[in-house]
Write a protein that holds these residues in place. Structure first.
Motif, PDB file in Angstrom:
ATOM      1  N   ASP A  54       0.806  -1.224   0.000  1.00 22.25           N
ATOM      2  CA  ASP A  54       0.000   0.000   0.000  1.00 22.25           C
ATOM      3  C   ASP A  54       0.840   1.276   0.000  1.00 22.25           C
ATOM      4  O   ASP A  54       0.293   2.370   0.061  1.00 22.25           O
ATOM      5  CB  ASP A  54      -0.963   0.002   1.189  1.00 22.25           C
ATOM      6  N   CYS A  55       2.142   1.150  -0.115  1.00 25.82           N
ATOM      7  CA  CYS A  55       3.014   2.326  -0.142  1.00 25.82           C
ATOM      8  C   CYS A  55       3.190   2.774  -1.589  1.00 25.82           C
ATOM      9  O   CYS A  55       3.613   1.993  -2.441  1.00 25.82           O
ATOM     10  CB  CYS A  55       4.361   1.984   0.485  1.00 25.82           C
ATOM     11  N   VAL A  60       8.775   6.445   0.853  1.00 21.93           N
ATOM     12  CA  VAL A  60       9.557   5.561   1.718  1.00 21.93           C
ATOM     13  C   VAL A  60       8.637   5.057   2.833  1.00 21.93           C
ATOM     14  O   VAL A  60       8.100   5.854   3.598  1.00 21.93           O
ATOM     15  CB  VAL A  60      10.772   6.303   2.316  1.00 21.93           C
ATOM     16  N   PRO A  61       8.448   3.729   2.920  1.00 19.70           N
ATOM     17  CA  PRO A  61       7.586   3.190   3.978  1.00 19.70           C
ATOM     18  C   PRO A  61       8.194   3.443   5.355  1.00 19.70           C
ATOM     19  O   PRO A  61       9.409   3.520   5.506  1.00 19.70           O
ATOM     20  CB  PRO A  61       7.550   1.684   3.682  1.00 19.70           C
ATOM     21  N   SER A  62       7.341   3.540   6.345  1.00 18.50           N
ATOM     22  CA  SER A  62       7.822   3.699   7.716  1.00 18.50           C
ATOM     23  C   SER A  62       8.309   2.353   8.245  1.00 18.50           C
ATOM     24  O   SER A  62       7.982   1.293   7.698  1.00 18.50           O
ATOM     25  CB  SER A  62       6.695   4.224   8.613  1.00 18.50           C
ATOM     26  N   GLU A  68       4.876  -4.501   9.835  1.00 20.37           N
ATOM     27  CA  GLU A  68       3.577  -5.141   9.598  1.00 20.37           C
ATOM     28  C   GLU A  68       3.601  -6.010   8.335  1.00 20.37           C
ATOM     29  O   GLU A  68       2.989  -7.081   8.304  1.00 20.37           O
ATOM     30  CB  GLU A  68       2.467  -4.088   9.515  1.00 20.37           C
ATOM     31  N   THR A  69       4.297  -5.555   7.308  1.00 18.90           N
ATOM     32  CA  THR A  69       4.395  -6.325   6.070  1.00 18.90           C
ATOM     33  C   THR A  69       5.192  -7.613   6.293  1.00 18.90           C
ATOM     34  O   THR A  69       4.798  -8.687   5.832  1.00 18.90           O
ATOM     35  CB  THR A  69       5.044  -5.478   4.957  1.00 18.90           C
TER      36      THR A  69
END
Length: 150
Positions: A54-55, A60-62, A68-69
């Motif tokens: 979903d990013c 840049v993902p947190s 969680e991924t």
């Protein structure tokens, strides 16, 4: 660096490599024999973690999104390999940490640590991967190194 703290049971290192997936199956059988909890340990870094779906591209993902991924991916791996009802209690431990440190911290409370002979990194010609070697040398409990099936 995060630690894995467990009390008893069989701990297994999983990184989605073929070797670690075989180790997962062997560890599950060992946990059944011992009537013990199976602790699935997955260490990750930004380099090794699957990218959150979903990013948006370019963002840049947190760290939380990565965590969680990785957790969801690890649970999917366990479900795929062991089924919906494996007949043993399973706890998944996902930590943002180098693999050796995560597995060695788990070994402090485990009755047995199971690792694949080689993970995702390193050189294919090595007899034993660097993570497995560190576990054999430094773990606080017995270590079972799972070789590939023939």
């Amino acid at each position: 660096m995060q630690r894995v703290e467990i009390e008893g049971g069989v701990a297994v290192g999983v990184d989605s490599s073929a070797s670690s997936l075989r180790a997962l199956l062997v560890a599950a059988e060992e946990a059944k024999r011992r009537d013990a909890v199976l602790h699935v340990v997955r260490a990750w870094s930004i380099r090794t973690a699957p990218r959150p779906e979903d990013c948006p591209p370019g963002a840049v993902p947190s760290t939380d999104q990565y965590h969680e991924t990785v957790l969801a991916d690890t649970k999917r791996i366990v479900r795929t390999k062991l089924g919906e009802d494996p007949g043993i209690p399973i706890e998944v431990h996902v930590v943002h940490s180098p693999s050796p440190q995560a597995l060695l911290s788990a070994s402090r409370g485990a009755d047995l640590l199971v690792v694949g002979h080689r993970g995702r990194g390193g050189f294919a010609g090595l007899m034993l991967g660097s993570v497995a070697e560190q576990c054999v040398r430094h773990a606080a409990c017995p270590v079972l190194v799972v070789r590939p099936s023939i």
